[in-house]
Write a protein that holds these residues in place. Structure first.
Motif, mmCIF file in Angstrom:
data_model
loop_
_atom_site.group_PDB
_atom_site.id
_atom_site.type_symbol
_atom_site.label_atom_id
_atom_site.label_comp_id
_atom_site.label_asym_id
_atom_site.label_seq_id
_atom_site.Cartn_x
_atom_site.Cartn_y
_atom_site.Cartn_z
ATOM 1 N N ALA A 1 -47.443 43.555 -125.599
ATOM 2 C CA ALA A 1 -47.344 45.182 -125.506
ATOM 3 C C ALA A 1 -49.172 45.461 -125.960
ATOM 4 C CB ALA A 1 -46.297 45.992 -125.865
ATOM 5 N N LEU A 2 -49.514 45.526 -127.611
ATOM 6 C CA LEU A 2 -50.046 45.353 -127.510
ATOM 7 C C LEU A 2 -51.344 45.258 -126.719
ATOM 8 C CD1 LEU A 2 -49.689 44.707 -131.303
ATOM 9 C CD2 LEU A 2 -50.745 47.781 -130.319
ATOM 10 N N ALA A 3 -52.202 43.424 -126.833
ATOM 11 C CA ALA A 3 -52.815 43.088 -126.171
ATOM 12 C C ALA A 3 -52.983 43.943 -124.694
ATOM 13 C CB ALA A 3 -52.418 42.031 -125.496
ATOM 14 N N ARG A 4 -52.127 44.328 -124.604
ATOM 15 C CA ARG A 4 -52.049 44.896 -122.793
ATOM 16 C C ARG A 4 -52.413 46.664 -123.103
ATOM 17 N NH1 ARG A 4 -49.540 43.053 -118.094
ATOM 18 N NH2 ARG A 4 -50.254 44.311 -116.795
ATOM 19 N N ARG A 5 -51.705 47.302 -124.363
ATOM 20 C CA ARG A 5 -52.501 48.272 -124.862
ATOM 21 C C ARG A 5 -54.173 47.895 -125.549
ATOM 22 N NH1 ARG A 5 -48.425 51.954 -124.716
ATOM 23 N NH2 ARG A 5 -49.904 53.874 -126.633
ATOM 24 N N ASN A 6 -54.097 48.000 -125.864
ATOM 25 C CA ASN A 6 -55.637 47.239 -126.462
ATOM 26 C C ASN A 6 -56.235 48.085 -126.880
ATOM 27 O OD1 ASN A 6 -57.930 45.610 -126.714
ATOM 28 N ND2 ASN A 6 -59.003 44.746 -125.052
ATOM 29 N N PRO A 7 -55.903 48.884 -128.160
ATOM 30 C CA PRO A 7 -56.616 50.263 -128.433
ATOM 31 C C PRO A 7 -57.021 49.903 -129.303
ATOM 32 C CG PRO A 7 -53.757 49.177 -129.413
ATOM 33 C CD PRO A 7 -54.938 48.141 -128.691
ATOM 34 N N GLU A 8 -57.991 51.322 -130.395
ATOM 35 C CA GLU A 8 -60.013 50.908 -131.256
ATOM 36 C C GLU A 8 -59.415 50.204 -131.955
ATOM 37 O OE1 GLU A 8 -63.753 51.603 -130.329
ATOM 38 O OE2 GLU A 8 -61.869 52.655 -129.036
ATOM 39 N N GLY A 9 -60.182 49.207 -132.340
ATOM 40 C CA GLY A 9 -59.942 48.583 -133.839
ATOM 41 C C GLY A 9 -58.779 47.097 -133.843
ATOM 42 N N ILE A 10 -58.339 46.866 -132.501
ATOM 43 C CA ILE A 10 -57.411 46.150 -132.537
ATOM 44 C C ILE A 10 -57.891 44.547 -132.609
ATOM 45 C CG2 ILE A 10 -56.652 45.194 -129.987
ATOM 46 C CD1 ILE A 10 -54.173 45.671 -132.562
ATOM 47 N N THR A 11 -57.566 43.851 -133.414
ATOM 48 C CA THR A 11 -58.598 42.508 -133.500
ATOM 49 C C THR A 11 -57.475 41.193 -133.200
ATOM 50 O OG1 THR A 11 -57.498 42.151 -135.841
ATOM 51 C CG2 THR A 11 -59.493 43.063 -135.671
ATOM 52 N N VAL A 12 -57.973 40.022 -132.772
ATOM 53 C CA VAL A 12 -56.693 39.100 -132.422
ATOM 54 C C VAL A 12 -56.394 38.161 -133.913
ATOM 55 C CG1 VAL A 12 -57.148 36.527 -131.603
ATOM 56 C CG2 VAL A 12 -58.620 37.903 -130.560
ATOM 57 N N GLU A 13 -56.626 38.968 -134.526
ATOM 58 C CA GLU A 13 -56.399 37.852 -136.301
ATOM 59 C C GLU A 13 -55.300 39.150 -136.164
ATOM 60 O OE1 GLU A 13 -58.415 37.569 -139.197
ATOM 61 O OE2 GLU A 13 -57.595 36.119 -139.937
ATOM 62 N N THR A 14 -54.890 40.192 -135.771
ATOM 63 C CA THR A 14 -54.136 41.108 -136.347
ATOM 64 C C THR A 14 -52.605 40.331 -135.187
ATOM 65 O OG1 THR A 14 -55.448 42.537 -136.433
ATOM 66 C CG2 THR A 14 -53.394 43.444 -136.625
ATOM 67 N N VAL A 15 -52.899 40.326 -134.070
ATOM 68 C CA VAL A 15 -51.792 39.761 -132.950
ATOM 69 C C VAL A 15 -50.675 38.531 -133.466
ATOM 70 C CG1 VAL A 15 -51.549 39.606 -130.706
ATOM 71 C CG2 VAL A 15 -53.049 41.697 -131.301
ATOM 72 N N ILE A 16 -52.249 37.825 -133.207
ATOM 73 C CA ILE A 16 -51.784 36.176 -133.521
ATOM 74 C C ILE A 16 -51.421 35.743 -135.299
ATOM 75 C CG2 ILE A 16 -52.683 34.005 -133.793
ATOM 76 C CD1 ILE A 16 -52.750 34.433 -130.717
ATOM 77 N N THR A 17 -52.113 36.164 -136.556
ATOM 78 C CA THR A 17 -51.376 35.998 -137.595
ATOM 79 C C THR A 17 -50.066 36.084 -137.828
ATOM 80 O OG1 THR A 17 -53.248 36.853 -138.477
ATOM 81 C CG2 THR A 17 -51.334 36.478 -139.905
ATOM 82 N N PRO A 18 -48.932 37.180 -137.315
ATOM 83 C CA PRO A 18 -47.770 37.362 -137.106
ATOM 84 C C PRO A 18 -47.149 36.210 -136.209
ATOM 85 C CG PRO A 18 -48.852 39.184 -136.561
ATOM 86 C CD PRO A 18 -49.928 38.537 -136.472
ATOM 87 N N LEU A 19 -48.074 35.787 -135.753
ATOM 88 C CA LEU A 19 -46.845 34.520 -134.333
ATOM 89 C C LEU A 19 -47.017 33.198 -134.932
ATOM 90 C CD1 LEU A 19 -48.093 35.396 -130.804
ATOM 91 C CD2 LEU A 19 -46.479 36.332 -132.253
ATOM 92 N N ARG A 20 -47.850 32.618 -136.047
ATOM 93 C CA ARG A 20 -48.388 31.801 -136.620
ATOM 94 C C ARG A 20 -47.031 31.169 -137.602
ATOM 95 N NH1 ARG A 20 -53.503 33.233 -138.899
ATOM 96 N NH2 ARG A 20 -55.049 33.136 -137.052
ATOM 97 N N GLY A 21 -46.823 30.217 -137.356
ATOM 98 C CA GLY A 21 -45.854 29.025 -137.885
ATOM 99 C C GLY A 21 -44.173 29.257 -136.774
ATOM 100 N N THR A 22 -44.158 30.592 -136.187
ATOM 101 C CA THR A 22 -43.226 30.408 -135.242
ATOM 102 C C THR A 22 -43.416 29.912 -134.021
ATOM 103 O OG1 THR A 22 -43.638 32.047 -133.869
ATOM 104 C CG2 THR A 22 -43.268 32.668 -135.736
ATOM 105 N N PRO A 23 -42.237 29.297 -133.177
ATOM 106 C CA PRO A 23 -42.251 28.891 -131.827
ATOM 107 C C PRO A 23 -43.170 30.242 -130.293
ATOM 108 C CG PRO A 23 -39.845 28.989 -132.960
ATOM 109 C CD PRO A 23 -40.871 29.791 -133.366
ATOM 110 N N ALA A 24 -43.033 31.341 -131.023
ATOM 111 C CA ALA A 24 -43.852 31.909 -130.184
ATOM 112 C C ALA A 24 -45.045 31.544 -129.955
ATOM 113 C CB ALA A 24 -43.486 33.171 -130.437
ATOM 114 N N LEU A 25 -45.953 31.226 -131.074
ATOM 115 C CA LEU A 25 -47.387 30.541 -130.381
ATOM 116 C C LEU A 25 -47.481 30.070 -129.591
ATOM 117 C CD1 LEU A 25 -49.880 31.056 -132.122
ATOM 118 C CD2 LEU A 25 -49.911 29.219 -132.797
ATOM 119 N N ASN A 26 -46.226 28.068 -129.237
ATOM 120 C CA ASN A 26 -45.847 27.964 -128.043
ATOM 121 C C ASN A 26 -46.421 28.005 -126.978
ATOM 122 O OD1 ASN A 26 -46.820 25.445 -130.331
ATOM 123 N ND2 ASN A 26 -44.157 25.527 -130.435
#
Lengths: 478, 360
Positions: free
Chosen positions: B158-183
């Protein structure tokens, strides 16, 4: 000594008691396992019900992450349904897919109907022969539909035709679809989800097969869902819910799905090519392939996730005569026996996970041994009770187990699937389906056991061949 | 009757009785559900007559009423989705305005506040679709730390679709690390949506990433961003131990149309992985007939993997010239190659000089 005196001897009475008790215990155990499956399938059904939000599937249509798929459509003597079925397949909602139809040496006008309906022209395509199949006579393409390819080849059976299509497929995933089936327009979109969620671990995904007899079909689309009016078709409709949908949903819970129906299943093409495609010399090529996938995964320590997803639906025409149905069922049983025999070293082997330790042993026990005992019980228990060898109490208990549990399972499966997937909207359809679920326990299920025993006999006699399955065409089925 | 037989009979009959009762309950449920459905269909018809004039610009948006209650809101949302689906983005801006007007954002935020993951997932999907709002962005950012990884993934999307000002790839990807979601391949979508204009950040993340799956995603993102300045970082990945990363790096260089690292890519012509060699063939085919690329294609035209071979032959058919003629001369020794040549010449309309060749 009187000829009947031996029936009153002590040893004979004991032997009968032991035999009858074994049959009763096995029947009870089998029904309890099925009941357990019902409860195991419950969360999967609820998950499917909750997932039914179109908001969440929508992104798949426009996403670049949605993988392209090749649909493999084998056709043999399908002139009644092939054009309508193909037109339905061409209207699927999916971003990128190609369709490869294989005319497997049909003796009727299947090929002529295809050429005429789609204005096919011959084209040249290289065939690397990565899988084994009979020689190809010609390959045709449609100028207006660049994603359609039609292969005309010598007859070699369903597995052979699928192998030819697989060899020509261009996309990373292949979906086997029967030419006599209709896919829901969103079926591919829903079935592909496990491949997107876990692309490295998922090997195959199967969808639900439902009975089209009785439904209203227009232009290759199921417009209204109704249960069949004909008793035999109605029983099969209930059976598709009880025996196929429910069991596969339960096996999905512990990653032990061993059957993906040949009518609708998606596979990773690279793995199938590595395994040489579908196996020849078996009539149960769909089950054999999935068990071989598990076998391969166990041998190579690879991930082996096989999913059954309940909401993508493929509609199929079921036989309306006892003769054709008996041919189909004995063939299925023969296919099961052949697969179990081919992969017998997997049975009970922990190396193959829950497939080896649970799914295959339960097939052996409940689908091979149990029908023999069930049939024996159905003949022996009433006869011995009438002869005064068994007590009437035992007879009542036996009937309660056979019919009471059976009724509970048939109705339970129907209720669960209708509550979660909501296919039948009319109340009178649900009443009729429920009547079917009750009545099928008194004759139809026993007939099925007889066909299973016949199938085992055919397997032991190494009988080959498929037998004809006449089609009426979808608009006439209703 | 023996106690064991009696109990068995009783259990079987009780279960059968229970099933019959459940059947009756299902019938009652369906009657009530059909009534609800009829109500929803009526509402849907009413709203369709209200929405179409607004979408056509015949009536002001402000005249549109607001849905009363959850059921009506769900009906309108379903209808809007169907319209969006049918008109394929034609009224996208108008639909977003309607969503804002009917209070879809507020409804989506309420769904995010529920306990079960399903409503949260639906809330995220709804907010992905609605208009710009810092409040919605903040709530979605919070959802990135939800205990369910499915919810995190949906929120990230949802955040990626909205792509708000100032959002970084790292902000979005970090919470997915270590979870099956990253795969999940959905993360590819997420990175691609965020990628435009973020080539530098993606390059930096790629340089320090220790996770091969993440590296594949970042490479994909750089390809989408089309940032040629990151080609060096991408080229480092050609020597990665993971074949998926190597294939991803070649594919990214192909999409960046980078000719500078062609020698590094040429080193992968004999890579043990089919996927890498396939990516190399695609890269070489995209190199506009460059000499090294043609040499790569010539070698790959006799690759043991059919898909690689086909891509290379098609690539040569695209450019023609001496390489194509050479291939036509050697083809009769290999029936499959000959067949591929015929196929490629018919598909690409490339003249194939085969009449001088001996019959195979």
């Amino acid at each position: 000594m009187n000829t009947l005196d031996w029936t009153h001897s002590l040893w004979f009475g004991r032997a009968i008691w032991i035999c009858a008790t074994v049959i009763l215990v096995l029947q009870t155990a089998q029904n309890l396992v099925y009941l357990l499956q019902l409860f195991r399938a419950l969360p999967e059904f609820i998950r499917a019900r909750n997932r039914a939000s179109r908001l969440r599937e929508w992104w798949l249509l426009t996403s670049e992450a949605t993988p392209p798929i090749t649909l493999l459509v084998p056709a043999y003597n399908e002139e009644a349904t092939i054009v309508e079925s193909l037109r339905s397949t061409l209207t699927l909602r999916y971003p990128e897919y190609e369709i490869i139809v294989v005319n497997d040496g049909s003796k009727d006008g299947t090929m002529a109907r295809l050429i005429e309906a789609f204005d096919l022209q011959p084209v040249h395509r290289a065939t690397p022969g990565r899988t084994a199949y009979q020689p190809i006579r010609g390959i045709y393409a449609c100028h207006a539909l660049p994603n359609l390819l039609v292969v005309d080849k010598q007859n070699g059976g369903k597995a052979d035709a699928l192998n030819a299509a697989m060899d020509l497929a261009a996309h990373p995933y292949v979906c086997a679809v029967d030419a006599d089936s209709l896919l829901d327009s969103d079926a591919l979109l829903k079935a592909v989800r496990p491949f997107i969620d876990a692309p490295d671990d998922t090997l195959a995904v199967g969808g639900t097969i439902r009975v089209v007899n009785g439904c209203l079909v227009k232009s290759g689309q199921v417009m209204e869902v109704h249960p069949p009016k004909h008793w035999l078709e109605l029983f099969q409709s209930v059976e598709y819910l009880r025996a196929f949908l429910l069991a596969r949903m339960a096996w999905t819970r512990n990653q032990a799905v061993t059957i993906i129906s040949g009518a609708f299943g998606i596979f990773r093409r690279d793995v199938l090519l590595q395994l040489g495609g579908y196996a020849h010399g078996t009539v149960g090529e769909d089950m054999e392939l999935v068990v071989r996938l598990h076998h391969w995964a166990g041998e190579t320590d690879s991930a082996s996730d096989v999913w059954h997803v309940p909401d993508p639906v493929c509609w199929t025409e079921v036989p309306s005569s006892v003769k054709v149905l008996s041919r189909q069922r004995t063939r299925w049983q023969r296919g099961l026996c052949e697969t179990l025999w081919r992969h017998r070293q997997m049975i009970g082997n922990q190396r193959y996970g829950s497939v080896g330790t649970q799914a295959l042993p339960s097939f052996l026990l409940f689908d091979i041994i149990s029908p023999l005992l069930e049939l024996l019980g159905l003949v022996m228990v009433p006869l011995c009770t009438a002869a005064g060898i068994l007590s009437i109490d035992f007879f009542i208990a036996y009937c309660a187990v056979v019919f009471g549990f059976g009724l509970c399972l048939s109705l339970g499966a129907m209720i669960l699937s209708e509550y979660s997937l909501q296919h039948h909207r009319r109340v009178r359809d649900l009443i009729w389906l429920g009547v079917g679920a009750v009545v099928e326990n008194f004759g139809y299920r026993q007939l099925n056991s007889w066909w299973r025993v016949q199938g085992i006999w055919h397997f032991l006699n190494r009988k080959q061949g498929w037998g004809a399955m006449p089609r009426r065409g979808f608009t006439k089925v209703a | 009757m023996a106690p064991s037989l009696f109990i068995l009979t009783l259990v079987a009959l009780a279960l059968a009785g229970l099933a019959v009762l459940m059947w009756m309950a299902l019938l009652v449920y369906r009657i009530l559900d059909n009534r609800r459905r009829d109500r929803r269909e009526k509402l849907s018809d009413e709203w369709l007559t209200l929405l179409l004039p607004v979408l056509e610009g015949e009536v002001e948006l402000s005249t549109l009423p607001k849905p009363r209650g959850r059921e009506e809101m769900e009906t309108v949302l379903g209808l809007l989705r169907e319209l969006a689906d049918r008109f394929r983005g034609q009224y996208r801006e108008d639909l977003v305005s309607i969503l804002d007007h009917i209070g879809a954002e507020e409804y989506g935020l309420r769904l995010l506040g529920r306990h079960r993951p399903e409503p949260k997932l639906r809330g995220c999907a709804l907010l992905a679709w609605s208009g710009p709002s810092s409040r919605a962005d903040e709530r979605l950012l919070k959802m990135l730390s939800d205990s369910h990884h499915h919810v995190r993934l949906e929120a990230a999307h949802a955040l990626a679709r909205r792509n708000p000002e100032g959002i970084t790839v790292e902000t979005v990807i970090t919470p997915l690390r270590g979870t099956p979601a990253l795969n999940s391949d959905r993360t590819r979508d997420i990175v691609r949506l965020l990628a435009p204009g973020k080539g530098h950040e993606l390059g930096n993340l790629l340089a320090i990433s220790r996770n091969s799956r993440e590296r594949v995603l970042l490479l994909d993102g750089i390809a989408k961003a089309g940032d040629l300045t990151q080609a060096d970082v991408v080229a480092w990945q050609l020597a990665d131990r993971d074949s998926k990363v190597r294939a991803g790096a070649v594919s990214t260089l192909e999409k960046l149309s980078d000719p500078h690292h062609i020698q590094n890519v040429a080193g992968l012509v004999s890579d043990p992985s089919n996927k890498v060699r396939l990516a190399v063939a695609k890269y070489a085919a995209a190199m506009m007939g460059e000499l090294t690329a043609l040499a790569m294609l010539e070698q790959l035209a006799s690759d043991p993997d059919f898909d690689v071979q086909r891509t290379a032959v098609y690539g040569l058919a695209d450019w023609g010239g001496p390489s194509w003629d050479n291939l036509a001369r050697t083809a009769p020794r290999d029936s499959l190659l000959l067949s591929l040549l015929k196929e490629a010449s018919s598909v690409k309309n490339r003249y194939l000089d085969l009449y001088e060749l001996p019959t195979v």
